[in-house]
Design an enzyme around this catalytic site. Structure first.
Site, PDB file in Angstrom:
ATOM      1  N   LYS A  18       6.303  38.079 -27.325  1.00  0.00           N
ATOM      2  CA  LYS A  18       7.321  37.312 -28.040  1.00  0.00           C
ATOM      3  C   LYS A  18       8.436  36.868 -27.081  1.00  0.00           C
ATOM      4  O   LYS A  18       8.532  37.362 -25.967  1.00  0.00           O
ATOM      5  CB  LYS A  18       7.892  38.150 -29.196  1.00  0.00           C
ATOM      6  CG  LYS A  18       6.808  38.599 -30.198  1.00  0.00           C
ATOM      7  CD  LYS A  18       6.271  37.464 -31.052  1.00  0.00           C
ATOM      8  CE  LYS A  18       4.874  37.684 -31.611  1.00  0.00           C
ATOM      9  NZ  LYS A  18       4.740  38.625 -32.702  1.00  0.00           N
TER      10      LYS A  18
HETATM   11  C1  LIG Z   1       3.979  39.262 -33.908  1.00  0.00           C
HETATM   12  C2  LIG Z   1       4.280  38.981 -35.315  1.00  0.00           C
HETATM   13  C3  LIG Z   1       4.507  39.989 -36.272  1.00  0.00           C
HETATM   14  C4  LIG Z   1       4.215  41.440 -36.039  1.00  0.00           C
HETATM   15  O1  LIG Z   1       4.835  42.012 -35.019  1.00  0.00           O
HETATM   16  P1  LIG Z   1       4.228  43.206 -34.152  1.00  0.00           P
HETATM   17  O2  LIG Z   1       5.372  43.584 -33.308  1.00  0.00           O
HETATM   18  O3  LIG Z   1       3.078  42.639 -33.369  1.00  0.00           O
HETATM   19  O4  LIG Z   1       3.800  44.270 -35.076  1.00  0.00           O
HETATM   20  C5  LIG Z   1       4.920  39.602 -37.528  1.00  0.00           C
HETATM   21  N1  LIG Z   1       5.046  38.321 -37.865  1.00  0.00           N
HETATM   22  C6  LIG Z   1       4.790  37.333 -36.992  1.00  0.00           C
HETATM   23  C7  LIG Z   1       4.970  35.915 -37.444  1.00  0.00           C
HETATM   24  C8  LIG Z   1       4.382  37.618 -35.699  1.00  0.00           C
HETATM   25  O5  LIG Z   1       4.095  36.636 -34.854  1.00  0.00           O
END
Ligand SMILES: *Cc1c(COP(=O)(O)O)cnc(C)c1O
Length: 441
Positions: free
Chosen positions: A199
């Site tokens: 992210k």
């Molecule tokens: C990555 C993501 C999540 C979940 O996050 P994690 O840290 O991988 O558990 C939730 N919503 C969206 C839109 C994402 O891209």
């Protein structure tokens, strides 16, 4: 001889990109490493002191009262759902084009997800379809600011107000992005962010939730953060059940993650400014080309944060139907990594249609529902066709105009010579889209 590299012409990308794609300068990397080593030295991996400091700072950055760290974004989203009051047979409305962790956890709360369509230009939930999907069991709208793009919050907040339902923002793609000058994640009742390594704001595995609502904050702690149960609680019904986590989950943030997050917070605003400048420069190089569209809002006051999962829009009808698959092949030959599509449409996956997750003798989508609210194939046309109309673009962390120009030239060259590609166009496979390339073994 052809100009296109796929037919042995010279590649558009010739130079070394230097630091154009580097997330952090080496000094920042060193600072992060030191912060992590401090956690190990103090053996405070399971502590909460650093996490608390991060939570407050993250909430302050958004002008919010409360922040809560989680072990990942999936847990933060689930805690937000629980805290917003989602329970048995309750429905949340969520766009079909998003990562599964925007909604799938609702099954474990015995609730249900109703999928809505997206807008073809923003790739975010379509407010008109949201409104059509509202029933008297709708408890919340799950807003996803998709691939950095702020969703249409004016329309969504208006719908929520008129129907008296909650708004949860999943800000996992758009940390720091602005909607009409206001940060995303500050509009709804509660917001959740993933902080996993890919992210824009990345700590490794981690997640965070922010809210101004005391009850939501306390419920989120009650659910999966039992180590926080010794704090001050104001809601009597919550006080009565403290000591053990209500969800039966332990979702504490690892302090190596919160240490990384704390350091990163100091640099992130400056980092996303550089990304914004670079990515806008990239798109400006491609202005006016047929077939390609930018994934930006033209009005003032909008930014896309870290441009997570940066995408372009594709209009094959402007290039005689050339498939996105063929276009991407040709651009890759020019030296730019790109592939078609976005997340696969969730509403078509068996888990939301036919799988009996909890051995109840019927699909969970039915067992959790007061009535069948599944969205069969054909019901969300934009979501179902979006893989053929989107492609990934390079994400520049640093403003290096000469490098960016070469990468943009790859797309420009391919579009300007698209006729040469029509003959050998293999068309699109029906497996297009998804995130598979991220998880290379
Ligand atoms: C990555 C993501 C999540 C979940 O996050 P994690 O840290 O991988 O558990 C939730 N919503 C969206 C839109 C994402 O891209």
């Amino acid at each position: 001889m052809s100009e296109l590299a796929i037919f042995d012409g010279p590649k558009a990308v010739q130079s070394d990109p230097g630091d154009a794609f580097n997330r952090f300068p080496s000094e920042v990397k060193e600072e992060i490493k030191e912060a992590v080593l401090d956690v190990l030295d103090e053996w405070s991996m399971s502590g909460i002191n650093i996490t608390k400091e991060f939570e407050q700072k993250f909430a302050d950055w958004h002008g919010k009262e409360y922040g809560l760290g989680f072990n990942n974004g999936t847990s933060a989203v689930r805690a937000a759902m629980f805290a917003a009051g989602i329970g048995k047979e309750d429905e949340i409305i969520c766009p079909s084009i998003t990562f599964w962790a925007s909604c799938l956890q609702v099954y474990s709360l015995r609730g249900n997800v109703v999928f809505c369509d997206i807008e073809p230009d923003t790739l975010c939930l379509d407010p008109e379809d949201v409104e059509r999907k509202i029933t008297d069991r709708t408890k919340a709208i799950m807003v996803v600011h998709y691939a950095g793009m702020p969703a249409d919050m004016d329309a969504i907040m208006d719908i929520a107000k008129r129907h008296d339902i909650k708004v949860i923002e999943d800000v996992s793609h758009s940390h720091g992005a602005l909607y009409k000058g206001q940060m995303v994640g500050t509009f709804g009742d509660v917001s959740a962010f993933s902080l996993m390594s890919g992210k824009s704001f990345a700590t490794g595995e981690g997640g965070v939730l922010i809210t101004d609502n005391r009850e939501i904050y306390e419920r989120a702690m009650a659910f999966g953060l039992y180590a926080r149960h010794r704090g001050n609680f104001e809601n009597d019904y919550i006080k009565e059940g403290l000591g053990l986590p209500w969800g039966g989950f332990k979702n504490r943030m690892h302090q190596m993650s919160s240490a990384v997050a704390l350091v990163q917070l100091d640099y992130y605003p400056e980092q996303i400014e550089k990304i914004e400048k670079s990515m806008n420069f990239f798109w400006d190089q491609l202005e006016g080309l047929p077939g390609l569209g930018d994934h930006r809002r033209p009005e003032e006051g909008y930014t896309k944060g870290g441009w997570y999962a940066a995408r372009g829009l594709y209009r094959p009808e402007e290039l005689e139907g050339l498939s996105i698959t063929r276009l991407c092949q040709a651009v890759r030959a020019e030296g730019v990594s790109t592939s078609p599509g976005v997340n696969k449409a969730l509403h078509l996956h068996p888990i939301f249609n036919s799988i009996d997750v909890y051995n109840e003798g019927e699909p969970t989508a039915i067992a959790n529902a007061a009535e069948d609210i599944r969205t069969p194939e054909g019901s969300l046309p934009v979501s179902e066709g979006i893989q053929e109309r989107t492609f990934s673009i390079p994400l520049f962390y640093n403003y290096r105009p000469e490098v960016i120009k070469e990468y943009a030239k790859a797309f420009r060259k391919v579009v300007e010579n698209y006729k040469e590609l029509l003959d050998d166009d293999p068309g699109n496979p029906d497996t297009l889209g998804g995130w598979s390339t991220f998880f290379r073994e």
